[in-house]
Design a protein around this motif. Structure first.
Motif, PDB file in Angstrom:
ATOM      1  N   SER A   2       5.332  -3.153  18.265  1.00 27.77           N
ATOM      2  CA  SER A   2       6.391  -3.479  17.316  1.00 27.77           C
ATOM      3  C   SER A   2       6.060  -2.918  15.950  1.00 27.77           C
ATOM      4  O   SER A   2       4.898  -2.782  15.574  1.00 27.77           O
ATOM      5  CB  SER A   2       6.557  -4.999  17.223  1.00 27.77           C
ATOM      6  N   ALA A   3       7.106  -2.596  15.189  1.00 22.92           N
ATOM      7  CA  ALA A   3       6.892  -2.189  13.806  1.00 22.92           C
ATOM      8  C   ALA A   3       6.233  -3.329  13.055  1.00 22.92           C
ATOM      9  O   ALA A   3       6.429  -4.498  13.362  1.00 22.92           O
ATOM     10  CB  ALA A   3       8.226  -1.818  13.166  1.00 22.92           C
ATOM     11  N   CYS A   4       5.470  -2.965  12.014  1.00 25.75           N
ATOM     12  CA  CYS A   4       4.644  -3.960  11.321  1.00 25.75           C
ATOM     13  C   CYS A   4       5.430  -5.167  10.860  1.00 25.75           C
ATOM     14  O   CYS A   4       5.001  -6.299  11.004  1.00 25.75           O
ATOM     15  CB  CYS A   4       3.960  -3.288  10.126  1.00 25.75           C
ATOM     16  N   GLY A   5       6.613  -4.930  10.306  1.00 21.47           N
ATOM     17  CA  GLY A   5       7.386  -6.045   9.789  1.00 21.47           C
ATOM     18  C   GLY A   5       8.039  -6.895  10.854  1.00 21.47           C
ATOM     19  O   GLY A   5       8.485  -8.001  10.588  1.00 21.47           O
ATOM     20  N   HIS A   6       8.136  -6.352  12.107  1.00 19.18           N
ATOM     21  CA  HIS A   6       8.808  -7.091  13.172  1.00 19.18           C
ATOM     22  C   HIS A   6       7.824  -7.580  14.242  1.00 19.18           C
ATOM     23  O   HIS A   6       8.222  -7.929  15.343  1.00 19.18           O
ATOM     24  CB  HIS A   6       9.878  -6.204  13.819  1.00 19.18           C
ATOM     25  N   GLU A   7       6.538  -7.588  13.909  1.00 20.03           N
ATOM     26  CA  GLU A   7       5.528  -8.047  14.855  1.00 20.03           C
ATOM     27  C   GLU A   7       5.803  -9.500  15.245  1.00 20.03           C
ATOM     28  O   GLU A   7       6.174 -10.325  14.407  1.00 20.03           O
ATOM     29  CB  GLU A   7       4.146  -7.924  14.217  1.00 20.03           C
ATOM     30  N   LYS A   8       5.605  -9.825  16.509  1.00 18.66           N
ATOM     31  CA  LYS A   8       5.858 -11.187  16.990  1.00 18.66           C
ATOM     32  C   LYS A   8       4.846 -12.172  16.424  1.00 18.66           C
ATOM     33  O   LYS A   8       3.726 -11.814  16.082  1.00 18.66           O
ATOM     34  CB  LYS A   8       5.806 -11.221  18.516  1.00 18.66           C
ATOM     35  N   ASP A   9       5.254 -13.432  16.387  1.00 18.55           N
ATOM     36  CA  ASP A   9       4.392 -14.556  16.019  1.00 18.55           C
ATOM     37  C   ASP A   9       3.999 -14.582  14.546  1.00 18.55           C
ATOM     38  O   ASP A   9       3.125 -15.359  14.162  1.00 18.55           O
ATOM     39  CB  ASP A   9       3.118 -14.584  16.880  1.00 18.55           C
ATOM     40  N   LEU A  10       4.604 -13.748  13.716  1.00 19.99           N
ATOM     41  CA  LEU A  10       4.352 -13.852  12.282  1.00 19.99           C
ATOM     42  C   LEU A  10       5.123 -15.045  11.724  1.00 19.99           C
ATOM     43  O   LEU A  10       6.291 -15.245  12.059  1.00 19.99           O
ATOM     44  CB  LEU A  10       4.791 -12.585  11.553  1.00 19.99           C
ATOM     45  N   ILE A  11       4.475 -15.816  10.875  1.00 18.69           N
ATOM     46  CA  ILE A  11       5.180 -16.910  10.219  1.00 18.69           C
ATOM     47  C   ILE A  11       5.538 -16.489   8.799  1.00 18.69           C
ATOM     48  O   ILE A  11       4.982 -15.531   8.256  1.00 18.69           O
ATOM     49  CB  ILE A  11       4.351 -18.208  10.208  1.00 18.69           C
ATOM     50  N   SER A  12       6.465 -17.196   8.195  1.00 17.91           N
ATOM     51  CA  SER A  12       6.895 -16.858   6.839  1.00 17.91           C
ATOM     52  C   SER A  12       5.901 -17.399   5.816  1.00 17.91           C
ATOM     53  O   SER A  12       5.059 -18.260   6.118  1.00 17.91           O
ATOM     54  CB  SER A  12       8.286 -17.428   6.568  1.00 17.91           C
ATOM     55  N   ILE A  13       6.023 -16.917   4.603  1.00 20.19           N
ATOM     56  CA  ILE A  13       5.197 -17.414   3.505  1.00 20.19           C
ATOM     57  C   ILE A  13       5.402 -18.911   3.322  1.00 20.19           C
ATOM     58  O   ILE A  13       4.443 -19.675   3.182  1.00 20.19           O
ATOM     59  CB  ILE A  13       5.526 -16.655   2.204  1.00 20.19           C
ATOM     60  N   ASP A  14       6.647 -19.350   3.347  1.00 12.65           N
ATOM     61  CA  ASP A  14       6.924 -20.776   3.151  1.00 12.65           C
ATOM     62  C   ASP A  14       6.357 -21.620   4.284  1.00 12.65           C
ATOM     63  O   ASP A  14       5.883 -22.741   4.060  1.00 12.65           O
ATOM     64  CB  ASP A  14       8.434 -21.006   3.019  1.00 12.65           C
ATOM     65  N   GLU A  15       6.388 -21.084   5.505  1.00 14.19           N
ATOM     66  CA  GLU A  15       5.800 -21.816   6.634  1.00 14.19           C
ATOM     67  C   GLU A  15       4.288 -21.911   6.489  1.00 14.19           C
ATOM     68  O   GLU A  15       3.693 -22.951   6.790  1.00 14.19           O
ATOM     69  CB  GLU A  15       6.163 -21.119   7.949  1.00 14.19           C
ATOM     70  N   ALA A  16       3.657 -20.845   6.023  1.00 13.53           N
ATOM     71  CA  ALA A  16       2.210 -20.878   5.797  1.00 13.53           C
ATOM     72  C   ALA A  16       1.847 -21.892   4.720  1.00 13.53           C
ATOM     73  O   ALA A  16       0.889 -22.669   4.865  1.00 13.53           O
ATOM     74  CB  ALA A  16       1.710 -19.487   5.407  1.00 13.53           C
ATOM     75  N   ILE A  17       2.614 -21.895   3.634  1.00 12.51           N
ATOM     76  CA  ILE A  17       2.373 -22.862   2.555  1.00 12.51           C
ATOM     77  C   ILE A  17       2.503 -24.288   3.067  1.00 12.51           C
ATOM     78  O   ILE A  17       1.661 -25.145   2.805  1.00 12.51           O
ATOM     79  CB  ILE A  17       3.353 -22.599   1.391  1.00 12.51           C
ATOM     80  N   GLN A  18       3.567 -24.546   3.835  1.00  8.19           N
ATOM     81  CA  GLN A  18       3.785 -25.904   4.344  1.00  8.19           C
ATOM     82  C   GLN A  18       2.699 -26.305   5.346  1.00  8.19           C
ATOM     83  O   GLN A  18       2.280 -27.466   5.379  1.00  8.19           O
ATOM     84  CB  GLN A  18       5.166 -26.010   4.988  1.00  8.19           C
ATOM     85  N   SER A  19       2.219 -25.369   6.139  1.00  7.30           N
ATOM     86  CA  SER A  19       1.152 -25.666   7.093  1.00  7.30           C
ATOM     87  C   SER A  19      -0.120 -26.102   6.378  1.00  7.30           C
ATOM     88  O   SER A  19      -0.816 -27.036   6.812  1.00  7.30           O
ATOM     89  CB  SER A  19       0.867 -24.450   7.969  1.00  7.30           C
ATOM     90  N   ILE A  20      -0.428 -25.427   5.296  1.00 11.30           N
ATOM     91  CA  ILE A  20      -1.609 -25.807   4.516  1.00 11.30           C
ATOM     92  C   ILE A  20      -1.435 -27.210   3.942  1.00 11.30           C
ATOM     93  O   ILE A  20      -2.338 -28.059   4.013  1.00 11.30           O
ATOM     94  CB  ILE A  20      -1.864 -24.777   3.403  1.00 11.30           C
ATOM     95  N   LEU A  21      -0.260 -27.478   3.390  1.00  6.04           N
ATOM     96  CA  LEU A  21      -0.013 -28.797   2.800  1.00  6.04           C
ATOM     97  C   LEU A  21      -0.030 -29.896   3.857  1.00  6.04           C
ATOM     98  O   LEU A  21      -0.505 -31.005   3.603  1.00  6.04           O
ATOM     99  CB  LEU A  21       1.331 -28.797   2.076  1.00  6.04           C
ATOM    100  N   ASN A  22       0.476 -29.601   5.042  1.00  2.00           N
ATOM    101  CA  ASN A  22       0.500 -30.602   6.114  1.00  2.00           C
ATOM    102  C   ASN A  22      -0.884 -30.859   6.690  1.00  2.00           C
ATOM    103  O   ASN A  22      -1.142 -31.942   7.235  1.00  2.00           O
ATOM    104  CB  ASN A  22       1.434 -30.149   7.241  1.00  2.00           C
ATOM    105  N   THR A  23      -1.770 -29.880   6.597  1.00  2.00           N
ATOM    106  CA  THR A  23      -3.080 -29.976   7.233  1.00  2.00           C
ATOM    107  C   THR A  23      -4.146 -30.548   6.304  1.00  2.00           C
ATOM    108  O   THR A  23      -4.980 -31.356   6.730  1.00  2.00           O
ATOM    109  CB  THR A  23      -3.532 -28.590   7.729  1.00  2.00           C
ATOM    110  N   ALA A  24      -4.140 -30.125   5.061  1.00  2.00           N
ATOM    111  CA  ALA A  24      -5.212 -30.496   4.129  1.00  2.00           C
ATOM    112  C   ALA A  24      -5.205 -31.996   3.843  1.00  2.00           C
ATOM    113  O   ALA A  24      -4.171 -32.570   3.505  1.00  2.00           O
ATOM    114  CB  ALA A  24      -5.061 -29.707   2.837  1.00  2.00           C
ATOM    115  N   LYS A  25      -6.340 -32.615   3.996  1.00  2.00           N
ATOM    116  CA  LYS A  25      -6.521 -34.045   3.703  1.00  2.00           C
ATOM    117  C   LYS A  25      -7.269 -34.199   2.382  1.00  2.00           C
ATOM    118  O   LYS A  25      -8.196 -33.449   2.076  1.00  2.00           O
ATOM    119  CB  LYS A  25      -7.305 -34.721   4.816  1.00  2.00           C
ATOM    120  N   LYS A  26      -6.872 -35.185   1.626  1.00  4.27           N
ATOM    121  CA  LYS A  26      -7.535 -35.430   0.346  1.00  4.27           C
ATOM    122  C   LYS A  26      -9.018 -35.730   0.558  1.00  4.27           C
ATOM    123  O   LYS A  26      -9.400 -36.431   1.495  1.00  4.27           O
ATOM    124  CB  LYS A  26      -6.896 -36.622  -0.366  1.00  4.27           C
TER     125      LYS A  26
END
Length: 408
Positions: A2-26
């Motif tokens: 696949s072309a670089c921008g259409h590679e499968k299983d890539l998540i968006s920037i906002d999804e990556a940000i939310q994943s970090i916030l959902n995972t990180a514990k104080k």
């Protein structure tokens, strides 16, 4: 493929940000002295232990007066003595009397107003006269006018900068409860990295990522241990095994893509880490990797950055800061990103981009201009860049288009 921008299983920037916030514990909290609290985050609110000011005081150098006149202009007063700042005095005033007083000095009993020295004529050693209009209660700082005892001074989550540290100190606060700062290890991978000029071979490059990350953590007042590891699976796995129980966060550079010598991700699995995400639809920094290791006694996060230094820089400014803050109880603030206008058009791209730009005020408007040499292995434009600008995917930016930016 696949072309670089259409590679499968890539998540968006906002999804990556939310994943970090959902995972990180104080992280846990600790009590420290205010004088040592710069760049920390409060874990509990702070209430003023005193009134500020603690007593009625003069706001200027001048004379404390006792007068029943609505306007003291042209009135004469008998001078009874002097009160210096920081010196307790039993002096008191009666009608028609005055006391020389200095800024911060405690008002004598009977004071109705303060005459700044610029409007006072000294007639003799024992007499003064007011030359300009002067109303009652002028230039008096009242007890508790800034803060009352028990009043909220700071909320949980407050970042302690120089100003807030000074405000806490002025209120007499000695200790505060803060979130513990993460213990951080930075692992630099890559046999192509020379540790110093003397060891540089014809096929190697100077290490930019080690100094970059060391300085980044220093700027954020966090200690980080810098470790270099060779591009060998066993070496990377052994490194993770050694670090995972001692540190809260491991930052790696290089070795997170799909090359034959990219061992960070598989070695993290061998060391017991669980993948949260891998590969983000962004440029630079697509192979960004986030994982965690946890047991009943300890929790360790791994943020795997690409090896190219511009990608390291961008990912630390966006995701590294986000994760460090989340571990200290912080959520993203809405005012972190600014809005500005592009000064020029740009090519579109299949991936969302973080572009190093220069922001400036032009005729009262905030505008941003892209810089040359944006490739992920280039850093020289950071000499001029003062912001990262987020450009949407598959959109051709035009001049005057509104974009979001992050000051760096």
């Amino acid at each position: 493929m696949s072309a670089c921008g259409h590679e499968k299983d890539l998540i968006s920037i906002d999804e990556a940000i939310q994943s970090i916030l959902n995972t990180a514990k104080k992280l846990s909290t600790e009590t420290i002295f205010v004088k040592n609290s710069l760049s920390r985050y409060l874990s509990a609110p702070v209430y003023s232990p005193v009134n500020l000011p603690g007593f009625d005081q003069s706001a200027v150098d001048g004379y404390a007066l006792c007068t029943s006149h609505a306007d003291a202009q042209h009135q004469s007063y008998v001078l009874m003595g002097e009160i210096r700042a920081g010196v307790a005095s039993d002096l008191a005033l009666q009608e028609g009397q005055a006391i020389r007083i200095f800024t911060g000095g405690k008002l004598p009993q009977g004071t109705t107003t303060i005459a700044r020295q610029e409007i006072v004529e000294v007639v003799s050693d024992t007499q003064i006269r007011i030359t300009d209009p002067l109303m009652a209660h002028t230039d008096i700082r009242r007890r508790g006018e800034e803060l009352a005892e028990g009043q909220s001074l700071a909320e949980a989550g407050q970042f302690i900068n120089i100003g807030s540290l000074a405000a806490l100190s002025m209120a007499g606060v000695q200790t505060i409860s803060v979130f513990r700062q993460p213990k951080v290890a930075v692992v630099i991978t890559g046999d192509e990295i020379a540790l110093d000029q003397n060891s540089l071979s014809e096929a190697q490059v100077f290490d930019a990522n080690g100094p970059l990350l060391k300085a980044w953590f220093q700027q954020n007042a966090i200690q980080a241990e810098i470790i270099h590891v060779s591009d060998q699976s066993q070496a990377v796995t052994a490194c993770f095994e050694q670090l995972k129980s001692k540190y809260d966060l491991i930052i790696t550079t290089g070795g997170v893509s799909v090359g034959d010598y990219d061992f960070v991700r598989p070695s993290s699995f061998d060391a017991g880490f669980e993948q949260i995400f891998w590969k983000v639809k962004q440029k630079p920094g697509k192979p960004l990797y986030f994982a965690q290791y946890q047991n009943p006694e300890h929790h360790c996060y791994l943020l795997g950055l690409p090896g190219n230094p511009a990608a390291v820089y961008v990912c630390m400014q966006v995701y590294g800061k986000l994760l460090i803050d989340a571990l200290q109880g912080q959520q993203p603030k809405t005012d972190t990103w600014f809005t500005a206008k592009l000064t020029h058009g740009m090519k579109e791209d299949k991936r969302e981009r973080f572009i190093r730009m220069q922001a400036s005020i032009v005729k009262g408007e905030l505008k941003v201009s892209s810089l040359a040499k944006q490739q992920s292995h280039m850093l020289s434009n950071l000499m001029q860049a003062n912001c990262l600008v987020r450009i949407p995917a598959e959109v051709k930016p035009e001049a005057e288009m509104l974009v979001s930016g992050l000051f760096i």
